[in-house]
Motif scaffolding. Structure first.
Motif, PDB file in Angstrom:
ATOM      1  N   PRO A 126     -31.056  16.493  44.117  1.00  0.00           N
ATOM      2  CA  PRO A 126     -30.237  17.463  44.852  1.00  0.00           C
ATOM      3  C   PRO A 126     -30.084  17.068  46.320  1.00  0.00           C
ATOM      4  N   ILE A 127     -28.864  17.176  46.809  1.00  0.00           N
ATOM      5  CA  ILE A 127     -28.550  16.859  48.200  1.00  0.00           C
ATOM      6  C   ILE A 127     -28.022  18.133  48.852  1.00  0.00           C
ATOM      7  N   PRO A 128     -28.569  18.527  49.992  1.00  0.00           N
ATOM      8  CA  PRO A 128     -28.150  19.784  50.607  1.00  0.00           C
ATOM      9  C   PRO A 128     -26.765  19.687  51.243  1.00  0.00           C
ATOM     10  N   PHE A 129     -26.045  20.800  51.207  1.00  0.00           N
ATOM     11  CA  PHE A 129     -24.817  20.962  51.974  1.00  0.00           C
ATOM     12  C   PHE A 129     -24.787  22.401  52.466  1.00  0.00           C
ATOM     13  N   THR A 130     -23.842  22.720  53.334  1.00  0.00           N
ATOM     14  CA  THR A 130     -23.810  24.046  53.938  1.00  0.00           C
ATOM     15  C   THR A 130     -22.434  24.666  53.761  1.00  0.00           C
ATOM     16  N   SER A 131     -22.326  25.935  54.167  1.00  0.00           N
ATOM     17  CA  SER A 131     -21.035  26.626  54.088  1.00  0.00           C
ATOM     18  C   SER A 131     -19.990  25.935  54.948  1.00  0.00           C
ATOM     19  N   ALA A 132     -20.405  25.217  55.971  1.00  0.00           N
ATOM     20  CA  ALA A 132     -19.463  24.496  56.822  1.00  0.00           C
ATOM     21  C   ALA A 132     -18.819  23.331  56.080  1.00  0.00           C
ATOM     22  N   ASP A 133     -19.430  22.877  55.000  1.00  0.00           N
ATOM     23  CA  ASP A 133     -18.876  21.768  54.221  1.00  0.00           C
ATOM     24  C   ASP A 133     -17.837  22.228  53.208  1.00  0.00           C
ATOM     25  N   VAL A 134     -17.772  23.519  52.939  1.00  0.00           N
ATOM     26  CA  VAL A 134     -16.866  24.029  51.916  1.00  0.00           C
ATOM     27  C   VAL A 134     -15.430  23.983  52.424  1.00  0.00           C
ATOM     28  N   VAL A 135     -14.565  23.360  51.640  1.00  0.00           N
ATOM     29  CA  VAL A 135     -13.144  23.236  51.972  1.00  0.00           C
ATOM     30  C   VAL A 135     -12.384  24.289  51.170  1.00  0.00           C
ATOM     31  N   GLY A 136     -11.665  25.161  51.854  1.00  0.00           N
ATOM     32  CA  GLY A 136     -10.928  26.204  51.155  1.00  0.00           C
ATOM     33  C   GLY A 136     -11.792  27.415  50.875  1.00  0.00           C
ATOM     34  N   ASP A 137     -11.376  28.202  49.907  1.00  0.00           N
ATOM     35  CA  ASP A 137     -12.022  29.480  49.633  1.00  0.00           C
ATOM     36  C   ASP A 137     -13.199  29.388  48.681  1.00  0.00           C
ATOM     37  N   SER A 138     -13.281  28.295  47.919  1.00  0.00           N
ATOM     38  CA  SER A 138     -14.341  28.221  46.915  1.00  0.00           C
ATOM     39  C   SER A 138     -14.613  26.776  46.558  1.00  0.00           C
ATOM     40  N   THR A 139     -15.671  26.585  45.790  1.00  0.00           N
ATOM     41  CA  THR A 139     -16.043  25.262  45.302  1.00  0.00           C
ATOM     42  C   THR A 139     -16.728  25.408  43.958  1.00  0.00           C
ATOM     43  N   LYS A 140     -16.661  24.386  43.142  1.00  0.00           N
ATOM     44  CA  LYS A 140     -17.350  24.374  41.857  1.00  0.00           C
ATOM     45  C   LYS A 140     -18.848  24.092  42.020  1.00  0.00           C
ATOM     46  N   LEU A 141     -19.265  23.702  43.208  1.00  0.00           N
ATOM     47  CA  LEU A 141     -20.667  23.392  43.439  1.00  0.00           C
ATOM     48  C   LEU A 141     -21.467  24.675  43.653  1.00  0.00           C
ATOM     49  N   ASP A 142     -22.776  24.568  43.507  1.00  0.00           N
ATOM     50  CA  ASP A 142     -23.660  25.732  43.543  1.00  0.00           C
ATOM     51  C   ASP A 142     -23.884  26.177  44.988  1.00  0.00           C
ATOM     52  N   THR A 143     -23.354  27.337  45.334  1.00  0.00           N
ATOM     53  CA  THR A 143     -23.530  27.867  46.691  1.00  0.00           C
ATOM     54  C   THR A 143     -24.663  28.894  46.754  1.00  0.00           C
ATOM     55  N   THR A 144     -25.459  28.985  45.688  1.00  0.00           N
ATOM     56  CA  THR A 144     -26.661  29.822  45.757  1.00  0.00           C
ATOM     57  C   THR A 144     -27.846  29.005  46.259  1.00  0.00           C
ATOM     58  N   THR A 145     -27.937  27.770  45.805  1.00  0.00           N
ATOM     59  CA  THR A 145     -29.001  26.882  46.291  1.00  0.00           C
ATOM     60  C   THR A 145     -28.518  25.989  47.430  1.00  0.00           C
ATOM     61  N   TRP A 146     -27.193  25.869  47.585  1.00  0.00           N
ATOM     62  CA  TRP A 146     -26.589  24.980  48.586  1.00  0.00           C
ATOM     63  C   TRP A 146     -27.106  23.554  48.446  1.00  0.00           C
ATOM     64  N   THR A 147     -27.168  23.112  47.183  1.00  0.00           N
ATOM     65  CA  THR A 147     -27.477  21.710  46.892  1.00  0.00           C
ATOM     66  C   THR A 147     -26.576  21.247  45.761  1.00  0.00           C
ATOM     67  N   ALA A 148     -26.352  19.957  45.719  1.00  0.00           N
ATOM     68  CA  ALA A 148     -25.595  19.351  44.622  1.00  0.00           C
ATOM     69  C   ALA A 148     -26.096  17.935  44.433  1.00  0.00           C
ATOM     70  N   THR A 149     -26.216  17.516  43.184  1.00  0.00           N
ATOM     71  CA  THR A 149     -26.571  16.136  42.910  1.00  0.00           C
ATOM     72  C   THR A 149     -25.306  15.280  42.984  1.00  0.00           C
ATOM     73  N   PRO A 150     -25.431  13.975  43.207  1.00  0.00           N
ATOM     74  CA  PRO A 150     -24.250  13.111  43.154  1.00  0.00           C
ATOM     75  C   PRO A 150     -23.505  13.217  41.827  1.00  0.00           C
ATOM     76  N   GLU A 151     -24.238  13.410  40.734  1.00  0.00           N
ATOM     77  CA  GLU A 151     -23.604  13.615  39.431  1.00  0.00           C
ATOM     78  C   GLU A 151     -22.703  14.844  39.467  1.00  0.00           C
ATOM     79  N   GLN A 152     -23.197  15.936  40.020  1.00  0.00           N
ATOM     80  CA  GLN A 152     -22.410  17.160  40.108  1.00  0.00           C
ATOM     81  C   GLN A 152     -21.221  16.991  41.052  1.00  0.00           C
ATOM     82  N   MET A 153     -21.407  16.267  42.135  1.00  0.00           N
ATOM     83  CA  MET A 153     -20.305  16.016  43.064  1.00  0.00           C
ATOM     84  C   MET A 153     -19.173  15.262  42.380  1.00  0.00           C
ATOM     85  N   ALA A 154     -19.524  14.189  41.679  1.00  0.00           N
ATOM     86  CA  ALA A 154     -18.499  13.373  41.020  1.00  0.00           C
ATOM     87  C   ALA A 154     -17.809  14.156  39.915  1.00  0.00           C
TER      88      ALA A 154
END
Length: 318
Positions: A126-154
């Motif tokens: 898991p790699i951390p990201f923040t609300s500042a990284d979110v582009v637009g109104d939503s994302t498919k990534l998990d914003t409860t833990t604010w982490t995503a693996t490279p697999e999930q990103m791709a």
């Protein structure tokens, strides 16, 4: 792993001009016995077969049909198609620049797999990201833990064209310039990425930032999705993600009839830009790599998805 296509094909558009144009154009090229071949080879692509006289004639008819579609829709269209086994090719404005928009995400994911593909701990970490990284109104990534693996990103970037995920891939690579370098390493000389999402989608006419050509995109997708140009693992992983793409419903996907499989990546931007590129597999036929890029000169131009479906029908009918 393979995409189910039998129940996803939308109905033919009832837009009068384009629908009627498609039928006329299909009839116009209906006598083709070979796919339209390019009159000249393009600079950064594998060698293609020399066109026969009948193929040159077919190329002209297909080009005329696309030109008619351009006139009817006020959309500038670029097309490059490569038939895999025979290396026959067709191109229309193949060497002209078009905005890439989210098509870049295939290159970003491919570059990361080539660089880190066998590092299982990295892909699952898991790699951390923040609300500042979110582009637009939503994302498919998990914003409860604010982490995503490279697999999930791709996965999010390629299957759902998630802009946040696309930017996180760029961050893992070291920035947009890494995509440009990756394209150059494969032999594509006119592809450049300068900005992340959402600026990559501005598509201002005449701005060469974040652009490519149909020739380059078709060449890159051919190398990445079929020819193992960035390694067998890169080809396997890109196919795995892109065969399950969810964003092509009104574009290349809408221009195909079952049975087929499609691994593709779409793009959408300002000035009415709508793109789609991928590989089509049909039983008993050679694989077809198809890149369709569009642009207009109008800031208020609508996003005309039907144009890409119409072009797909024309090319496949050839």
């Amino acid at each position: 792993m393979h995409r189910q296509v039998t129940d996803r094909l939308p109905a033919m558009t009832d837009r009068p001009t384009s629908s009627q144009l498609s039928r006329r154009s299909l009839l116009a090229i209906g006598g083709l016995t070979t796919a339209g071949a390019a009159a000249t080879a393009f600079s950064s692509a594998p060698a293609v077969a020399a066109p026969s006289a009948s193929a040159v004639g077919g190329h002209r008819r297909l080009s005329d049909a696309i030109a008619e579609l351009e006139q009817a829709t006020s959309v500038t269209i670029g097309v490059t198609a490569i038939w895999h086994d025979s290396r026959r090719a067709f191109r229309y404005r193949g060497d002209q620049r078009f905005p890439m928009c989210s098509v870049f995400k295939t290159l970003a994911a491919g570059a990361l797999v080539q660089a880190r593909g066998y590092d299982e701990a990295y892909w699952a970490g898991p790699i951390p990201f923040t609300s500042a990284d979110v582009v637009g109104d939503s994302t498919k990534l998990d914003t409860t833990t604010w982490t995503a693996t490279p697999e999930q990103m791709a996965d999010a970037a390629l299957r759902f064209s998630d802009n946040t995920a696309g930017n996180l891939l760029l961050r893992e690579l070291g920035g947009p310039q890494a995509v440009t370098a990756f394209a150059r390493s494969l032999g594509a000389t006119r592809t450049r990425l300068d900005r992340p999402e959402p600026e990559v989608n501005e598509a201002t006419p005449g701005d060469e930032r974040d652009t490519s050509t149909p020739d380059d995109i078709a060449f890159l997708f051919q190398k990445l999705l079929i020819d193992q140009g960035a390694g067998a693992l890169t080809t396997a992983r890109l196919q795995e993600w892109m065969l399950r793409n969810t964003t092509s419903g009104k574009r290349i996907l809408a221009g195909l009839t079952s049975p087929f499989e499609l691994a593709d990546k779409t793009g959408l931007g300002g000035y009415g830009v709508v793109n789609d590129a991928g590989v089509i597999w049909r039983p008993g036929e050679e694989a077809l790599t198809l890149a369709i890029l569009t642009r207009t000169d109008r800031a208020d131009a609508p996003s005309n998805h039907d144009v890409l479906a119409d072009v797909t029908r024309l090319v496949v009918a050839a």
